[in-house]
Design a protein around this motif. Structure first.
Motif, PDB file in Angstrom:
ATOM      1  N   TRP A 124       0.795  -1.226   0.000  1.00  0.00           N
ATOM      2  CA  TRP A 124       0.000   0.000   0.000  1.00  0.00           C
ATOM      3  C   TRP A 124       0.831   1.282   0.000  1.00  0.00           C
ATOM      4  O   TRP A 124       0.283   2.375   0.090  1.00  0.00           O
ATOM      5  N   SER A 125       2.128   1.180  -0.174  1.00  0.00           N
ATOM      6  CA  SER A 125       2.987   2.368  -0.132  1.00  0.00           C
ATOM      7  C   SER A 125       2.678   3.347  -1.262  1.00  0.00           C
ATOM      8  O   SER A 125       2.892   4.544  -1.105  1.00  0.00           O
ATOM      9  N   TYR A 126       2.152   2.887  -2.376  1.00  0.00           N
ATOM     10  CA  TYR A 126       1.826   3.804  -3.474  1.00  0.00           C
ATOM     11  C   TYR A 126       0.609   4.671  -3.133  1.00  0.00           C
ATOM     12  O   TYR A 126       0.427   5.741  -3.715  1.00  0.00           O
ATOM     13  N   VAL A 127      -0.213   4.236  -2.188  1.00  0.00           N
ATOM     14  CA  VAL A 127      -1.370   5.015  -1.766  1.00  0.00           C
ATOM     15  C   VAL A 127      -1.074   5.783  -0.480  1.00  0.00           C
ATOM     16  O   VAL A 127      -1.476   6.930  -0.327  1.00  0.00           O
ATOM     17  N   GLY A 151      -7.412   9.053  -5.419  1.00  0.00           N
ATOM     18  CA  GLY A 151      -6.941   9.350  -6.766  1.00  0.00           C
ATOM     19  C   GLY A 151      -6.973   8.180  -7.731  1.00  0.00           C
ATOM     20  O   GLY A 151      -6.585   8.338  -8.887  1.00  0.00           O
ATOM     21  N   PHE A 152      -7.441   7.025  -7.305  1.00  0.00           N
ATOM     22  CA  PHE A 152      -7.466   5.832  -8.158  1.00  0.00           C
ATOM     23  C   PHE A 152      -8.905   5.455  -8.495  1.00  0.00           C
ATOM     24  O   PHE A 152      -9.757   5.378  -7.599  1.00  0.00           O
ATOM     25  N   THR A 191     -26.098  -7.749   3.925  1.00  0.00           N
ATOM     26  CA  THR A 191     -25.381  -7.218   2.763  1.00  0.00           C
ATOM     27  C   THR A 191     -24.001  -6.751   3.204  1.00  0.00           C
ATOM     28  O   THR A 191     -23.860  -6.095   4.230  1.00  0.00           O
ATOM     29  N   LEU A 192     -23.009  -7.082   2.414  1.00  0.00           N
ATOM     30  CA  LEU A 192     -21.638  -6.608   2.625  1.00  0.00           C
ATOM     31  C   LEU A 192     -21.247  -5.695   1.482  1.00  0.00           C
ATOM     32  O   LEU A 192     -21.762  -5.830   0.364  1.00  0.00           O
ATOM     33  N   TYR A 193     -20.291  -4.807   1.753  1.00  0.00           N
ATOM     34  CA  TYR A 193     -19.748  -3.900   0.757  1.00  0.00           C
ATOM     35  C   TYR A 193     -18.236  -4.075   0.703  1.00  0.00           C
ATOM     36  O   TYR A 193     -17.611  -4.517   1.666  1.00  0.00           O
ATOM     37  N   LEU A 194     -17.660  -3.709  -0.417  1.00  0.00           N
ATOM     38  CA  LEU A 194     -16.210  -3.656  -0.558  1.00  0.00           C
ATOM     39  C   LEU A 194     -15.889  -2.649  -1.634  1.00  0.00           C
ATOM     40  O   LEU A 194     -16.768  -2.222  -2.383  1.00  0.00           O
ATOM     41  N   PHE A 195     -14.630  -2.245  -1.698  1.00  0.00           N
ATOM     42  CA  PHE A 195     -14.189  -1.465  -2.849  1.00  0.00           C
ATOM     43  C   PHE A 195     -12.915  -2.105  -3.361  1.00  0.00           C
ATOM     44  O   PHE A 195     -12.172  -2.751  -2.627  1.00  0.00           O
ATOM     45  N   THR A 196     -12.704  -1.939  -4.654  1.00  0.00           N
ATOM     46  CA  THR A 196     -11.519  -2.506  -5.277  1.00  0.00           C
ATOM     47  C   THR A 196     -11.066  -1.629  -6.431  1.00  0.00           C
ATOM     48  O   THR A 196     -11.882  -1.032  -7.123  1.00  0.00           O
ATOM     49  N   ILE A 197      -9.776  -1.569  -6.601  1.00  0.00           N
ATOM     50  CA  ILE A 197      -9.197  -0.827  -7.724  1.00  0.00           C
ATOM     51  C   ILE A 197      -9.136  -1.717  -8.961  1.00  0.00           C
ATOM     52  O   ILE A 197      -9.444  -1.282 -10.055  1.00  0.00           O
TER      53      ILE A 197
END
Length: 165
Positions: A37-40, A155-156, A128-134
């Motif tokens: 995660w260093s890029y974020v 920013g992604f 219900t579950l949520y997630l986010f992904t790039i």
């Protein structure tokens, strides 16, 4: 004709347990998570990563984390969190922090971690579950997740997804 012994592939069997039951896994997870995660989050330190993982040392109060491990080898983690996307506190709870060390990807460990989180969520009455992904939309879609909205995270370009349990 059997395969020659030099070509036999043996896949290790990893356990999925509450991180709270195996807090020693934190020392194996924190450095690769920090690097990943260093890029974020370039400002993060090993101490901040360890502290974040320690906040997940729960079994019945969110956030809860799981670890994929066998013996002294830790290979991945996933979590169930109240919130995981700043600005979307209206959505809860979240599957988050899904991470498998690069050398162990492609073996179903991430899917097994996700299934453990989903199973626990069902057991405690979450519908219900949520997630986010790039970049893992296809993998999650294959497991029954649907895109709820396209968005931007730090920013992604990313997607928020949901799954009825």
């Amino acid at each position: 004709m059997p395969e020659p012994a030099s070509q036999v592939i043996i896949r290790a069997v990893f356990r999925i347990d509450f991180l709270a039951d195996f807090p020693e896994c934190i020392s194996a997870l924190a450095p690769p998570l920090l690097e990943h995660w260093s890029y974020v989050f370039p400002e993060d330190t090993l101490d901040t990563r360890v502290a974040k993982l320690r906040r997940h040392l729960n079994r019945d109060v969110l956030p809860i984390a799981w670890a994929a491990h066998e013996g002294s080898q830790t290979v991945g983690t996933a979590a169930l969190r109240v919130h995981d996307f700043e600005g979307r506190e209206d959505l809860s709870p979240w599957l988050g922090g899904v991470f498998v060390l690069p050398a162990f990807r492609g073996q179903g460990i991430g899917s097994t971690l996700c299934a453990a989180v989903e199973q626990h969520a069902r057991l405690i009455g979450i519908g219900t579950l949520y997630l986010f992904t790039i970049d893992q939309q296809a993998m999650y879609a294959d497991r029954g997740w649907q895109i709820l909205e396209h968005t931007v995270w730090h920013g992604f370009e990313s997607d928020i997804m949901n799954k009825r349990l």
